[in-house]
Design a protein around this motif. Structure first.
Motif, PDB file in Angstrom:
ATOM      1  N   ALA A 207      57.815  14.140 -41.132  1.00  0.00           N
ATOM      2  CA  ALA A 207      57.730  13.052 -42.105  1.00  0.00           C
ATOM      3  C   ALA A 207      59.095  12.687 -42.690  1.00  0.00           C
ATOM      4  CB  ALA A 207      56.769  13.439 -43.231  1.00  0.00           C
ATOM      5  N   GLY A 208      60.122  13.467 -42.367  1.00  0.00           N
ATOM      6  CA  GLY A 208      61.445  13.188 -42.906  1.00  0.00           C
ATOM      7  C   GLY A 208      61.652  13.716 -44.316  1.00  0.00           C
ATOM      8  N   ILE A 209      60.839  14.667 -44.726  1.00  0.00           N
ATOM      9  CA  ILE A 209      60.915  15.202 -46.089  1.00  0.00           C
ATOM     10  C   ILE A 209      61.900  16.365 -46.129  1.00  0.00           C
ATOM     11  CG2 ILE A 209      59.587  16.374 -47.890  1.00  0.00           C
ATOM     12  CD1 ILE A 209      57.144  14.772 -46.936  1.00  0.00           C
ATOM     13  N   TRP A 210      62.760  16.341 -47.118  1.00  0.00           N
ATOM     14  CA  TRP A 210      63.752  17.400 -47.276  1.00  0.00           C
ATOM     15  C   TRP A 210      63.085  18.741 -47.568  1.00  0.00           C
ATOM     16  CZ3 TRP A 210      68.660  16.859 -45.949  1.00  0.00           C
ATOM     17  CH2 TRP A 210      69.251  15.590 -45.978  1.00  0.00           C
ATOM     18  N   THR A 211      63.634  19.799 -47.008  1.00  0.00           N
ATOM     19  CA  THR A 211      63.223  21.169 -47.308  1.00  0.00           C
ATOM     20  C   THR A 211      64.463  21.940 -47.752  1.00  0.00           C
ATOM     21  OG1 THR A 211      63.539  21.797 -44.985  1.00  0.00           O
ATOM     22  CG2 THR A 211      61.318  21.126 -45.654  1.00  0.00           C
ATOM     23  N   PRO A 212      64.296  23.087 -48.409  1.00  0.00           N
ATOM     24  CA  PRO A 212      65.468  23.788 -48.950  1.00  0.00           C
ATOM     25  C   PRO A 212      66.504  24.182 -47.905  1.00  0.00           C
ATOM     26  CG  PRO A 212      63.463  24.616 -49.960  1.00  0.00           C
ATOM     27  CD  PRO A 212      63.030  23.709 -48.859  1.00  0.00           C
ATOM     28  N   ASP A 213      66.082  24.388 -46.656  1.00  0.00           N
ATOM     29  CA  ASP A 213      67.015  24.860 -45.636  1.00  0.00           C
ATOM     30  C   ASP A 213      67.440  23.753 -44.663  1.00  0.00           C
ATOM     31  OD1 ASP A 213      64.566  24.521 -44.488  1.00  0.00           O
ATOM     32  OD2 ASP A 213      64.561  26.425 -43.397  1.00  0.00           O
ATOM     33  N   ALA A 214      67.188  22.484 -45.001  1.00  0.00           N
ATOM     34  CA  ALA A 214      67.506  21.378 -44.093  1.00  0.00           C
ATOM     35  C   ALA A 214      69.010  21.264 -43.869  1.00  0.00           C
ATOM     36  CB  ALA A 214      66.961  20.069 -44.641  1.00  0.00           C
ATOM     37  N   VAL A 215      69.394  20.976 -42.626  1.00  0.00           N
ATOM     38  CA  VAL A 215      70.799  20.815 -42.255  1.00  0.00           C
ATOM     39  C   VAL A 215      70.967  19.467 -41.569  1.00  0.00           C
ATOM     40  CG1 VAL A 215      72.711  21.719 -40.879  1.00  0.00           C
ATOM     41  CG2 VAL A 215      71.131  23.300 -42.015  1.00  0.00           C
ATOM     42  N   VAL A 216      72.031  18.736 -41.922  1.00  0.00           N
ATOM     43  CA  VAL A 216      72.320  17.442 -41.300  1.00  0.00           C
ATOM     44  C   VAL A 216      73.478  17.619 -40.319  1.00  0.00           C
ATOM     45  CG1 VAL A 216      73.055  15.063 -41.683  1.00  0.00           C
ATOM     46  CG2 VAL A 216      71.559  16.194 -43.344  1.00  0.00           C
ATOM     47  N   PRO A 217      73.299  17.258 -39.039  1.00  0.00           N
ATOM     48  CA  PRO A 217      74.400  17.391 -38.072  1.00  0.00           C
ATOM     49  C   PRO A 217      75.590  16.526 -38.481  1.00  0.00           C
ATOM     50  CG  PRO A 217      72.302  16.986 -36.962  1.00  0.00           C
ATOM     51  CD  PRO A 217      72.074  16.749 -38.414  1.00  0.00           C
ATOM     52  N   ALA A 218      76.787  17.049 -38.244  1.00  0.00           N
ATOM     53  CA  ALA A 218      78.007  16.307 -38.582  1.00  0.00           C
ATOM     54  C   ALA A 218      78.245  15.191 -37.577  1.00  0.00           C
ATOM     55  CB  ALA A 218      79.201  17.259 -38.604  1.00  0.00           C
ATOM     56  N   ALA A 219      78.819  14.084 -38.054  1.00  0.00           N
ATOM     57  CA  ALA A 219      79.211  12.990 -37.171  1.00  0.00           C
ATOM     58  C   ALA A 219      80.450  13.402 -36.383  1.00  0.00           C
ATOM     59  CB  ALA A 219      79.505  11.740 -37.992  1.00  0.00           C
TER      60      ALA A 219
END
Length: 442
Positions: A207-219
């Motif tokens: 659903a695209g909902i943030w979780t405490p351990d979410a990581v965003v890949p670097a550009a």
């Protein structure tokens, strides 16, 4: 009573709409379809509204007076609080919200984060039994966020709190319960925080909902070219003010480079961005772009149509940049102003709306969008003119996990084509994912 709930959901998923409904602030004349039953303390929201306090996603929407103290006092007067009690409650609320000034501070001289604290003070002064907080830390620096959460923890335990927040890792320790919602499916998870994030982790990610351990890949990194924008001792003081909005600052950004501007609330980040975008003329120093115009390097002297093709800005408050009654038309304004053919402008706009998840809203009025959707629309409008430099004030405000990642990818693509990017943010994940350098303001 006394439950503390973290309300999660994707951008545009209905979180703000639910809070407005609880506070009985929905506009009834829009013709919107409403279903089901909503009770607040066992009563319809209209009968319980005096017990509910709400902090809006956009703090400017609830600041109504010219001075800070008067703004906090306004709600107390409307609730018929005895005059003898008003100013002591105003001062107490300003302290609770960690507002950094006294009653006399002009509200039009406040930064976004300072407005957020003032709006919170106005809500706390009413001592509501139910407190609704819609993205209360989005404009706050790290200290402001810590102070706000400390304020929440000090509230009486019989105060019911519903908190909408994308910074889940910081917020989760304050709550007893997590409810995740989606506009189409309704409630998709509900329970104690540890249970929800363990049991529904895959569903939340989809659903695209943030979780405490979410990581965003670097550009991916990009090759750096010539210096495009240079600030030399650039400072600014608003007319009639006794202090600088921005102390003299010196920095530069190159082609293919992303510069993150960081600093506490009130340090001048937004003012510096307005100077770099050519929308303010420095009181001291200069902002130049000789590569973009060797004969007229001072960006503040460029005509609007020239500026639009070279430097684009996304404002901290996206409402300040919408000019058309439809989403698609608003995105097309930039390229049309720079001489692009209408069919090309429309194609660019449609491609950007698709990437930013706004295609279904192409015919909507920009002001009817959610906060996160407005932010993405502002970014689409800036990108459509294909400027050489992008100046972005809090570009990931209100974004869910999916839209945040797409914003990072789009900005990475812009950097790869040689654009210079300057952005302010209180989002460490954005700095980690995109920034080549950091500029810290004090």
């Amino acid at each position: 009573m006394g439950e503390r709930v973290l309300l999660l959901g994707p951008s545009g998923g209905g979180k703000s709409s639910l809070l407005l409904a609880v506070a009985d602030l929905h506009e009834r004349s829009t013709g919107a379809i409403q279903e089901g039953t909503l009770l607040v303390g066992g009563r319809p929201p209209r009968e319980a509204s005096d017990e509910v306090g709400i902090l809006f996603q956009d703090p400017e929407a609830q600041i109504v007076m010219a001075r800070a103290g008067d703004d906090v006092a306004f709600g107390l007067e409307e609730h018929c609080v005895p005059t003898a009690q008003i100013w002591s409650r105003v001062d107490s609320a300003l302290r609770e919200a960690a507002f950094p000034y006294g009653r006399e501070r002009r509200t039009d001289a406040l930064s976004g984060g300072e407005k957020q604290r003032l709006a919170l003070a106005a809500v706390l002064a009413l001592r509501p039994r139910i407190l609704l907080l819609d993205e209360p830390t989005a404009d706050l620096d790290a200290d402001g966020t810590a102070q706000l959460y400390a304020t929440i923890e000090r509230l009486p335990r019989d105060t019911t709190i519903v908190l909408v927040e994308h910074r889940v890792a910081q917020a989760v320790r304050l709550v007893d319960r997590v409810i995740a919602v989606d506009a189409e499916r309704g409630v998709i998870a509900d329970g104690p925080p540890a249970d929800v994030f363990r049991r529904a982790a895959d569903e939340l990610e989809r659903a695209g909902i943030w979780t405490p351990d979410a990581v965003v890949p670097a550009a991916p990194q990009a090759a750096k070219g010539r210096t495009l924008l240079t600030a030399r001792g650039a400072g600014f003081r608003y007319p009639g003010s006794t202090q600088d909005a921005l102390s003299p600052a010196t920095s530069a950004v190159r082609e293919g480079e992303a510069l993150a501007v960081e600093g506490p609330n009130g340090s001048g980040k937004s003012t510096l961005l307005l100077l770099l975008a050519g929308l303010l003329r420095p009181s001291t120093g200069s902002v130049t772009a000789p590569v973009l115009d060797p004969e007229r390097p001072d960006v503040a002297r460029w005509p609007a149509h020239v500026l639009a093709s070279r430097i684009a800005m996304v404002f901290q408050d996206p409402d300040h940049q919408f000019l058309a009654p439809r989403v698609i038309d608003d995105v097309m304004i930039g390229p049309l102003r720079t001489g692009v053919a209408p069919d090309v402008a429309r194609r660019r706009a449609e491609e950007l709306l698709e990437r930013l998840g706004l295609t279904a809203l192409r015919d909507a009025n920009p002001y009817t969008l959610s906060g996160g959707e407005k932010r993405r629309l502002g970014l689409a409008g800036a990108l459509a003119a294909q400027p050489r430099a992008l100046v972005l004030d809090e570009p990931t405000y209100g974004q869910d996990r999916h839209t945040f990642g797409e914003v990072v990818r789009i900005l990475g693509d812009e950097r790869a084509r040689g654009a210079a990017i300057v952005f302010s943010t209180h989002d460490p994940p954005l700095v980690d994912a995109l920034a080549d350098r950091r500029l810290a303001l004090a």
